[in-house]
Each structure stands twice: as structure tokens, then as C-alpha cells.
Design a protein around this motif. Sequence first.
Motif, PDB file in Angstrom:
ATOM      1  N   ILE A 116       0.876  -1.180   0.000  1.00 13.73           N
ATOM      2  CA  ILE A 116       0.000   0.000   0.000  1.00 13.73           C
ATOM      3  C   ILE A 116       0.910   1.226   0.000  1.00 13.73           C
ATOM      4  N   GLU A 117       0.838   1.949  -1.088  1.00 10.32           N
ATOM      5  CA  GLU A 117       1.766   3.053  -1.328  1.00 10.32           C
ATOM      6  C   GLU A 117       0.998   4.368  -1.414  1.00 10.32           C
ATOM      7  N   SER A 118       1.701   5.453  -1.260  1.00  9.89           N
ATOM      8  CA  SER A 118       1.051   6.737  -1.519  1.00  9.89           C
ATOM      9  C   SER A 118       1.216   7.055  -3.006  1.00  9.89           C
ATOM     10  N   GLU A 119       0.297   7.864  -3.503  1.00  9.53           N
ATOM     11  CA  GLU A 119       0.399   8.287  -4.907  1.00  9.53           C
ATOM     12  C   GLU A 119       1.750   8.938  -5.165  1.00  9.53           C
ATOM     13  N   TYR A 120       2.252   9.592  -4.128  1.00 10.61           N
ATOM     14  CA  TYR A 120       3.530  10.283  -4.306  1.00 10.61           C
ATOM     15  C   TYR A 120       4.633   9.298  -4.697  1.00 10.61           C
ATOM     16  N   TYR A 121       4.770   8.227  -3.926  1.00 10.05           N
ATOM     17  CA  TYR A 121       5.843   7.263  -4.228  1.00 10.05           C
ATOM     18  C   TYR A 121       5.560   6.467  -5.485  1.00 10.05           C
ATOM     19  N   ASN A 122       4.270   6.115  -5.683  1.00  5.87           N
ATOM     20  CA  ASN A 122       3.928   5.247  -6.813  1.00  5.87           C
ATOM     21  C   ASN A 122       3.991   6.010  -8.142  1.00  5.87           C
ATOM     22  N   PHE A 123       3.688   7.317  -8.100  1.00  3.87           N
ATOM     23  CA  PHE A 123       3.633   8.082  -9.362  1.00  3.87           C
ATOM     24  C   PHE A 123       4.502   9.341  -9.332  1.00  3.87           C
ATOM     25  N   GLU A 124       4.121  10.247  -8.433  1.00  5.20           N
ATOM     26  CA  GLU A 124       4.675  11.609  -8.436  1.00  5.20           C
ATOM     27  C   GLU A 124       6.202  11.636  -8.453  1.00  5.20           C
TER      28      GLU A 124
ATOM     29  N   SER B 204       8.441   0.101  -8.938  1.00  2.04           N
ATOM     30  CA  SER B 204       9.328   1.268  -9.074  1.00  2.04           C
ATOM     31  C   SER B 204       9.363   2.186  -7.850  1.00  2.04           C
ATOM     32  N   PRO B 205       8.263   2.325  -7.056  1.00  2.00           N
ATOM     33  CA  PRO B 205       8.395   3.191  -5.871  1.00  2.00           C
ATOM     34  C   PRO B 205       9.496   2.739  -4.910  1.00  2.00           C
ATOM     35  N   VAL B 206       9.899   1.487  -4.978  1.00  2.00           N
ATOM     36  CA  VAL B 206      10.990   1.036  -4.094  1.00  2.00           C
ATOM     37  C   VAL B 206      12.299   1.742  -4.487  1.00  2.00           C
ATOM     38  N   GLN B 207      12.413   2.118  -5.764  1.00  2.00           N
ATOM     39  CA  GLN B 207      13.566   2.938  -6.187  1.00  2.00           C
ATOM     40  C   GLN B 207      13.628   4.215  -5.348  1.00  2.00           C
ATOM     41  N   ILE B 208      12.472   4.890  -5.270  1.00  2.00           N
ATOM     42  CA  ILE B 208      12.417   6.172  -4.562  1.00  2.00           C
ATOM     43  C   ILE B 208      12.759   5.983  -3.083  1.00  2.00           C
ATOM     44  N   ARG B 209      12.104   4.974  -2.489  1.00  2.00           N
ATOM     45  CA  ARG B 209      12.340   4.733  -1.062  1.00  2.00           C
ATOM     46  C   ARG B 209      13.823   4.437  -0.799  1.00  2.00           C
TER      47      ARG B 209
END
Length: 376
Positions: free
Chosen positions: A148-156, A193-198
Motif C-alpha cells: 500500500i503506497e502513496s500516490e507520491y511514491y507510486n507516481f509523483e 518502481s516506488p521502491v527505487q524512490i524509497r
Amino acid sequence: MAEAARPVENTPISSGDLDALKTEFAAAVAAADSIAALDDIRVSALGKKGRITDMMKTLGSLPPDERKNRGAALNVLKDEIAAAIDARHKILADTALAEKLARESIDVTLAPRPAANDGRVHPISQTIDELVTIFASMGFSVAKGPDIESEYYNFEALNLPSSHPARDMQATFFLPGSAQAGGDKMVLRTQTSPVQIRTMKAQKPPIRIIAPGRTYRCDYDMTHTPMFHQIEGLVIDQSTHMGHLKGCLLDFMRAFFGIDDLPIRFRPSYFPFTEPSAEIDIGCKRPKGGKGELKLGNYGDWLEIGGCGMVHPNVLRNCGLDPDAYQGFAFGMGIERMAMLKYGIPDLRTFFDADLRWLKHYGFVPLDIPNPALKG
Ligand code: DAH
């Protein structure tokens, strides 16, 4: 004193009667074939009303010197009988124990019975293990992020602003009523891909991670399930370039599929979070006239297997990294597709039907490593 004056019932005067008794008890003890029988003999000889005990009781009526001799002789006899009983007891107990051990012995050399419910490792778990093993050997570690991700991490943060048309390509499950302050909603992550950001926010380069995990999209047909798996890769440092990306994926594909000359091809493409971006194709041969199976190898035809590219400067900036100092590559692939191709599984949906017959057929016996390239 005359012999005749002695009371008859107490007679045994000579030691002859004791010898006879000794012989009698010795024979009885030797013949006793159980501990219970032996106990009976003990009671009949040495018990409260036993014959030796009875004789002891008559000692008082004997003249002192005779009493002494007879007492001593009786004591010897008593000890002899007790010793014979103990010796026999030991033999009977030893025999009983040996019999019991023989009866209860376990043949440890016997082959085990096949277990009725032997479990299988699901092909997705197996494939993830293989991916991790290969990338670990190339120096990657495994990173994780939430489903469960935030839109920020998943997209923005991945350079996909809300106005971006590419957001519609990923049929997103939004969590109702999850809007945070600032309007950031929670979603089931549509990609790994949000794991890249994290990872970039949490650790300083050099970074070399893979992130296998579940992803979700609102889709269901022959080739889509609402939950599926992806593996993400990310390398960030000051010098990694696209040549490294291609070499890394080439080595990986060859190791994973176990085909030494498997070719890969980069096809120019578009992803918001990479620039330049490419689609990864691997060599294959398609069945003629729809008959037979697709075959991987250096056959001239191509099959798409994932996306990749150099991490977009905006993404680096969103993670607080200076794009003039740092660069690197990223890639993403569908794990079901990799498993289907490697293990000849024809239908994606069967992965999640929880059908035990399917699992028996396509699953893996634990500790069985099917890819010889991974052994040792
Ligand atoms: N996230 C992409 C998708 O779900 C796959 C992908 C493409 C990941 C390119 C990447 C990449 O890291 O560089 O379709």
C-alpha cells in the motif's frame, strides 16, 4: 542330653534337612521362568510366613550351642537362597529387557514412506529465489517497500505528475477515503518502481538493489491478473552507463534461462522515470502456424520481457540526488512472465487459482534446484 528330648516339629537338627531345602529351592529358582514366579518363591522361602522364616522362629526353643550352630546354618541358607533368587532375577530381567528392545527396535535404514501431503514451492516463490540468487551473485541486495503506497511514491516521485497521461496506463486501485493532507491518496502499488524512490531517499549511492514483490492493477483476462509480481532493479553511482545496463541484463537473462548464447536487444521506448528508455527483448522462435511451443534462444525473432533505462534526472532530484553528480540505471520485469517462459506454464491465471493439482505439477520440491546454473 538325649536326642529324643527334642521337640519333633522343630526337629531339623542335622544340616541334612537344610541341604535338602537348599536343593529344593535351588531347583525351584532355576525353574522359575518369570519374575512373578520368582517372587512367589521368595515369599514361600523368606517371606513372613516363609519356610526359612518359620525355621528361624524355632531357634528359640533350642539349647544355646545348638541354637548358635543352627542359627548360623539357617542364615547361610537364607543368604544362599536370596543370592540365588537375585541372580535368577537379574537373568530374567535382562532377558525381558532384551526381548523388549528387540520387539521395539527401529530400523533406521528403512526408507521413509512417501509423505501423503508433501508440499511444493510455488513457481513464483521459486522464480523469485532464482532471481535473487543471480542478482545477489552480481552484487545486488534486496530492497522492500509496502504494497500500500502513496500516490507520491507510486507516481509523483517517479516523474508521473497527476496530469500525466501515463497514469491511465496503469489501472490503479485507489484506497477509498485514504486522501492525506495535500490530497495524496493511498493506492495498491501498480509497480515496484516506488521502491527505487524509497531506496534513494534512505541510502546514499553507490546503490545496487533489486526489489521483487507484489503489484496490483485493476485488470483481469488471459494475460492480466489484479495481483501479479514484478522485479525492479536500480543501480546508482557516479559512472554507471547504459552499456553496464545492457551487460547486466544480458548476463542475468543468460543465467536465468540457462541459455549461454541468448541474445538481448534494446528497443527505444518511453517510461516517465527513465531517459533514455528501452524495452528489453530476448531472442526466441515462435511456433509455426500456432503449433508447438515458443522457444528461447538465438533464432532471430524477439520477445519483450521488460523495461529499462537510465534514471531520469527529475527522479534523482526528487530523491535529493544531484543529477550532475549521480547517474544510474533501472529496470523492471514481470515475474509471472519469466516463470511462464522458463517453466512452460501456459496460462497466467492458473498461478493464483490455488489448485493443488496445478501446484503438484508446476511446483517445486523444496531443496530441488532445477536450474543447473544456480547449483553450487
Ligand atoms: N514500472 C514499469 C511498469 O510497471 C516497468 C519499468 C520500466 C521499471 C522501466 C523500470 C524501468 O525501472 O526503468 O511497467
